[in-house]
Design a protein around this motif. Sequence first.
Motif, short mmCIF file in Angstrom:
data_model
loop_
_atom_site.label_atom_id
_atom_site.label_comp_id
_atom_site.label_asym_id
_atom_site.label_seq_id
_atom_site.Cartn_x
_atom_site.Cartn_y
_atom_site.Cartn_z
N TRP A 1 0.83 -1.19 0.00
CA TRP A 1 0.00 0.00 0.00
C TRP A 1 0.87 1.25 0.00
CZ3 TRP A 1 -1.80 3.52 4.06
CH2 TRP A 1 -2.91 4.28 3.65
N MET A 2 0.46 2.28 -0.72
CA MET A 2 1.18 3.55 -0.82
C MET A 2 2.56 3.35 -1.46
SD MET A 2 -0.82 5.90 0.37
CE MET A 2 0.25 7.26 0.76
N ASN A 3 2.71 2.28 -2.27
CA ASN A 3 3.96 1.99 -2.97
C ASN A 3 5.15 1.83 -2.03
OD1 ASN A 3 2.84 1.98 -5.55
ND2 ASN A 3 3.10 4.21 -5.78
N ARG A 4 4.84 1.37 -0.82
CA ARG A 4 5.93 1.14 0.12
C ARG A 4 6.40 -0.32 0.00
NH1 ARG A 4 3.98 4.18 5.69
NH2 ARG A 4 3.97 6.32 4.80
N TRP A 5 7.73 -0.47 0.19
CA TRP A 5 8.31 -1.81 0.07
C TRP A 5 8.39 -2.45 1.46
CZ3 TRP A 5 9.20 -4.10 -4.51
CH2 TRP A 5 9.22 -3.28 -5.66
N LYS A 6 7.84 -3.63 1.53
CA LYS A 6 7.81 -4.34 2.81
C LYS A 6 8.73 -5.55 2.74
CE LYS A 6 4.73 -6.99 5.80
NZ LYS A 6 3.37 -7.56 5.96
#
Length: 835
Positions: A158-163
């Motif tokens: 979500w929100m182009n965040r890398w997990k």
Amino acid sequence: MAEAEEKETRSHEESTDESEEDESEEEPKLKYERLSNGVTEILQKDAASCMTVHEKFLALGTHYGKVYLLDVQGNITQKFDVSPVKINQISLDESGEHMGVCSEDGKVQVFGLYSAEEFHETFDCPIKIVAVHPHFVRSHFKQFVTGGKKLLLYERGWMNRWKPSVLHEGEGNIRNVKWRGHLIAWANNMGVKILDMISKQRITNVPRDDISLRPDMYPCSLCWKDNLTLIIGWGNSVKVCSVKERHASEMRDLPNRYVEIVFQFETEFHISGLAPLCDQLVVLSYVKEISEKTEVECCARPRLDIVQPLPESCEEVSSDALTVRGFQENECRDYHLEYSEGESLFYIISPRDVVVAKERDQDDHIDWLLEKKKYEDIGLAYINHLMEKGEYDLAARKCQKILGKNTDLWEFEVYKFKEIGHLKAISRYLPRRDPVLKPLIYEMVLHEFLESDYEGFATLIKEWPGDLYNNTIIVQAVVDHLKKDPQNRTLLRTLAELYTYDQRYGRALEIYLTLRHKDVFQLIHKHNLFSSIRDKIVLLMDFDAEKAVDMLLDNEDKISIDRVVEELENRPELQHVYLHKLFKRDHHKGQRYHEKQISLYAEYDRPNLLPFLRDSTHCPLEKALEICQQRNFVEETVYLLSRMGNSRSALKMIMEELHDVDKAIEFAKEQDDGELWEDLILYSIDKPPFITGLLNNIGTHVDPILLIHRIKEGMEIPNLRDSLVKILQDYNLQILLREGCKKILVADSLSLLKKMHRTQMKGVLVDEENICESCLSPILPSDASKSFNVVVFHCRHMFHKECLPVANTVSPVQFCNICSAKHRGPGSAILEMKK
């Protein structure tokens, strides 16, 4: 010393030594070439650390932290400065639009090559591996893994965040990783694991066989053959693993997939890389050997082997030792093997070199066989293969290399081409010298063309030497065909060439003349056929009169002028052409025919009749006059009359027949006869136009007053005033010319007189060699003490004074007796010497 060693090493590295197997009779399976252009430039200043291959381009990482995108020829298309230290691995998705890079300083970058999409991360330890999802280009597959001490999976959420999430840890550094479809395979210090990304379950653990080898020095090689087959190479062990679905009844708490080792074998050397080749494997091996000089173990050239896996072993298909630059200094971990799926291209990467291996094609196979001179083994089979494919021309062309000088094979193949109805295809490639086949072979080909292609038949006759076949047989075959088509120019021309080969030049000449062939004159000159054309002169002249006459005149010693004139007796127009050109060359050679030529010129070439009459000294004038008068040739008659001395009749004819006053005046000027001028004036006196012409032209030859006095009173004369003005102007011009000439004459006379005076005033040498021209004794006395008198004249004659006659008392001037006697003019004395 160091420079010498370096030079010797470089020379050894760049040599083009063939592999050990090339020395044997077994044909190699692969061919090699260095990747050059931009790669050469890169590796001169840097060293290669890793490379990955896409079907569209190559990506090369270096020890100085650079990543280069290259085309398949090695040209640099793009460059990225990623890190100041070594690039450990490069990963590309299947589209070739996204790249993942990791380096020794812990940096990881994943970015789009054609978009602004980018991920950066720096870890506190070296990152050895990175692998992006094969379908990273798709939005729901934005995943990649990295490996250092842990195997981490990064997913964009979500929100182009890398997990990040940990997939595995605790078994040492991650050394290698390969992602194919939904399966990730990686190697650490303990062995190889495979993870199913759908179930997020690890489905196998393949332990390392030889734990004595340092995993950082002898890293594991992984390669997916397809979506379910993994190839593992570690140390000298190779395992081919197949991922299979577990039956539902066996699942219980187990993963729904499992791995079965279908092939397992050991190699002679340590493995640096693996790649699939159909159902075989390509193995890059790191080799050490004992030096014969130092008896110390050292690095040898790496080997690229093709092996056929078996359940418990393998069968070697081929083995090549590769001469890569700097192989003496490389370790097992320095070599990498990458491949391009679908193209059978294999890239051997070392720090200072990139070598491309590719499968040998059919042309390479044939070239090798030709090099080894194995013509009989497979050459005929290859020719048969081409013929079965319908490539008859290519098959015929290959015969030249494959059959060589073996006449038996040549003849065998010719009969095969005849059997399938394509004998023409091999005609261009039949040997004509060294070797030469049986005449029957060439005759068979010629008969084939004669039956269906006259032009092709003619071409072969022209190109093939006449001694390849029995000329008599071919001549008879052509004659038989001419009976059906007697006017066929192609067959006639070819028959003439065959007669020429057979030295039957007379028959060839007849055909060439019938065809009006351009080579007829060349044939006559080349083979000296002048005796054969004595009765064919008319044919030659009908064909090309200009060339024929030149040839006949150039060879008068072979065909006499009389013979040519006799042969042309019934063709007077050709007879004239010949005699006219003969007369142009030499006015006297054909003098006996000059009388005949008068009629010929009068009939066929009147413009040249008058020049002929003027130039000929052997022409009978009475006969010429008779012919010209019969034909009313006025100009020629005028010339002949004047030449015969009848100028008055000639002038009368000009005035009465031609009515041309200018011509009459010109004729009178040429003859320079006063009586002619008188006749001309009398004839013109009652003709005003003639008077005008005379007034305008006779001023310098006849006194115009004679004409003016005879003009009748009241006669109207055209342009009289202008004519009188012209007479006055001509007279004035004559006066001016006379005065000018007189001045020049006087000046020249004075100049010459002065010159003569200067000359006569010069001294004259008199010595013992001079003699008296009267008594012929020496002019000087032998006794110089005696007195003497000597007279020297301007003409240089010398006399003793007493030898001269007594001078005239009236004229005391003395003259040279010798010059006076010879009427050379008297020479007065210029010097009197006394003593």
